[in-house]
Design a protein around this motif. Structure first.
Motif, mmCIF file in Angstrom:
data_model
loop_
_atom_site.group_PDB
_atom_site.id
_atom_site.type_symbol
_atom_site.label_atom_id
_atom_site.label_comp_id
_atom_site.label_asym_id
_atom_site.label_seq_id
_atom_site.Cartn_x
_atom_site.Cartn_y
_atom_site.Cartn_z
ATOM 1 N N MET A 126 -24.377 -13.630 -1.358
ATOM 2 C CA MET A 126 -23.761 -12.306 -1.323
ATOM 3 C C MET A 126 -23.926 -11.616 0.031
ATOM 4 O O MET A 126 -23.599 -10.434 0.172
ATOM 5 C CB MET A 126 -24.366 -11.420 -2.416
ATOM 6 N N CYS A 265 -24.003 -4.226 2.864
ATOM 7 C CA CYS A 265 -23.987 -5.695 2.928
ATOM 8 C C CYS A 265 -24.202 -6.219 4.341
ATOM 9 O O CYS A 265 -24.661 -7.357 4.518
ATOM 10 C CB CYS A 265 -22.687 -6.241 2.343
ATOM 11 N N LYS A 280 -11.600 -19.399 4.746
ATOM 12 C CA LYS A 280 -11.072 -18.180 4.144
ATOM 13 C C LYS A 280 -9.612 -18.361 3.734
ATOM 14 O O LYS A 280 -8.879 -19.168 4.325
ATOM 15 C CB LYS A 280 -11.246 -16.996 5.071
ATOM 16 N N ASP A 308 -13.593 -4.159 -0.430
ATOM 17 C CA ASP A 308 -14.101 -5.514 -0.223
ATOM 18 C C ASP A 308 -14.254 -6.202 -1.586
ATOM 19 O O ASP A 308 -15.074 -5.785 -2.406
ATOM 20 C CB ASP A 308 -15.459 -5.437 0.478
ATOM 21 N N ARG A 310 -15.667 -8.796 -2.491
ATOM 22 C CA ARG A 310 -16.965 -9.427 -2.745
ATOM 23 C C ARG A 310 -17.883 -8.502 -3.533
ATOM 24 O O ARG A 310 -18.803 -8.974 -4.227
ATOM 25 C CB ARG A 310 -17.626 -9.822 -1.420
ATOM 26 N N TYR A 311 -17.617 -7.195 -3.455
ATOM 27 C CA TYR A 311 -18.496 -6.226 -4.105
ATOM 28 C C TYR A 311 -17.748 -5.198 -4.951
ATOM 29 O O TYR A 311 -18.381 -4.464 -5.701
ATOM 30 C CB TYR A 311 -19.319 -5.477 -3.042
ATOM 31 N N TYR A 332 -11.111 -13.247 -0.605
ATOM 32 C CA TYR A 332 -12.067 -14.275 -0.187
ATOM 33 C C TYR A 332 -12.091 -15.372 -1.236
ATOM 34 O O TYR A 332 -11.641 -15.197 -2.379
ATOM 35 C CB TYR A 332 -13.465 -13.683 0.022
ATOM 36 N N ARG A 334 -14.217 -18.396 -3.454
ATOM 37 C CA ARG A 334 -15.535 -18.675 -4.023
ATOM 38 C C ARG A 334 -15.465 -19.943 -4.873
ATOM 39 O O ARG A 334 -14.491 -20.177 -5.585
ATOM 40 C CB ARG A 334 -15.997 -17.489 -4.877
ATOM 41 N N PRO A 340 -19.492 -18.605 -0.106
ATOM 42 C CA PRO A 340 -18.197 -17.913 -0.086
ATOM 43 C C PRO A 340 -17.602 -17.860 1.325
ATOM 44 O O PRO A 340 -18.309 -17.928 2.322
ATOM 45 C CB PRO A 340 -18.534 -16.508 -0.587
ATOM 46 N N LEU A 343 -13.961 -12.864 4.776
ATOM 47 C CA LEU A 343 -12.949 -11.995 4.179
ATOM 48 C C LEU A 343 -11.631 -12.113 4.939
ATOM 49 O O LEU A 343 -11.619 -12.082 6.173
ATOM 50 C CB LEU A 343 -13.449 -10.553 4.224
#
Length: 345
Positions: A126, A265, A280, A308, A310-311, A332, A334, A340, A343
């Motif tokens: 992460m 992050c 990516k 984002d 990712r979060y 992104y 995964r 990962p 972005l």
């Protein structure tokens, strides 16, 4: 006729070498998950400044409502163990297995290491920045690689204090043997050479066993305020002669998780092997429709509100072309067993 020699067993227990948690005390305690399984964290979005205009009714610029990003933190790790120490067996072993001592042994050898390994893997996966190397670091390159990671935190305005770097014993050895350390002041040289928590590039060194580090990850840098490791339950107990057992019943439960805060992050950095990080995704626009493509077998997560994925709580899994403003799309890739991707914006 055979002669059976008597055997004698020691009254002392030979325990495996253990250490306490390497993570506890080095993460944020700002957020409380007591009483809930899921916590949603709001991050307000600020706006860039504009030139002040000395006439008209919009002198401060266009008025917009402050937006926010929501990150969902969900507890997933609910672990348990149970053991019995039969009274008869223990009597025949000179009462060597004292219940309280065996409970401590179970926690030190199994529970604590498992939680630390999980947390380090989560921090790496992460991380706001995941850089790669195409060859293993050496004693000649390791200090520069670590300094590059520290610089990424500097450039993201991460505070100087409370920065930690988690390294394996192998990487710690490279640091200790690095020619960059030849000119260190005596205190710095002593702390690094002895393998205790020294300091490098403003980072406090946390040396962990090699088996604790995620596969293909060389080191992880964290700022204390950017990572969480909440423990909702850390329970262990001994029952003497419960129903159905003549002796002691040992039980334990650990309910915890580990997170990187999306708003912070950039305070988490990982260096991993290049072949283990996904490429990516690419985006293509046709009119108002956006199409995404990425590495084979990987899921693509995207947002259309500029947050984002990712979060962000608004992230979706890509399944086909969608309508959106191209400038607002973030994505992104995964995949299990891989790190990962960066972005795509």
């Amino acid at each position: 006729m055979a002669v059976n020699l008597a055997s004698k067993y020691s009254s002392q227990i030979a325990e495996a070498f253990t250490k306490g948690s390497f993570i506890k005390g080095k993460t944020s305690t700002m957020f409380d998950l007591t009483g809930v399984k899921t916590l949603k964290v709001y991050t307000p979005i600020t706006v860039p400044e504009v030139d002040y205009i000395r006439e008209g009714t919009s002198r401060y610029g266009e008025v917009t409502e402050m937006q926010d990003i929501v990150q969902e933190l969900m507890m997933t790790q609910d672990k348990a163990f149970t053991l019995t120490i039969d009274k008869g067996n223990n009597l025949d072993q000179n009462m060597t297995k004292k219940a309280a001592d065996m409970l401590r042994l179970q926690i030190n050898e199994q529970s604590t290491p498992a939680a630390d390994r999980y947390a380090l893997r989560r921090f790496a996966e992460m991380a706001g920045t995941i850089d790669t190397v195409d060859a293993a670091p050496t004693k000649d390159s390791i200090v520069e690689l670590i300094s590059n990671g520290a610089q990424k935190l500097d450039d993201s305005m991460v505070p100087d204090g409370d920065r930690y770097i988690y390294v394996s014993s192998e990487v710690h050895k490279m640091i200790r043997l690095s020619p960059e350390f030849v000119g260190l002041e005596s205190l710095g040289t002593k702390s690094v050479a002895k393998g205790v928590c020294g300091e490098i590039a403003g980072l406090s060194i946390v040396k962990v066993p090699k088996s604790y580090m995620p596969d293909g990850c060389w080191f992880i840098i964290t700022h204390k305020s950017a990572v969480l490791m909440p423990y909702k339950i850390s329970d262990a107990k001994v029952h003497q002669d419960p129903v159905g057992v003549s002796g002691a019943l040992l039980e334990g439960r650990h309910y915890y998780d580990a997170f990187v805060l999306g708003a912070k992050c950039r305070g988490v950095y990982a260096l991993v092997n290049q072949e283990l990080k996904l490429a990516k995704p690419t985006a293509a626009a046709s009119g108002s429709n956006v199409t995404l493509s990425g590495p084979s077998g990987a899921d693509i997560f995207y947002t259309i509100d500029g947050t984002d994925p990712r979060y962000s709580d608004s992230a979706k899994i890509y399944s086909g072309a969608f309508a959106a403003k191209t400038a607002d799309v973030r994505a992104y890739a995964r995949k299990d067993g891989m790190y990962p991707s960066d972005l795509t914006a």
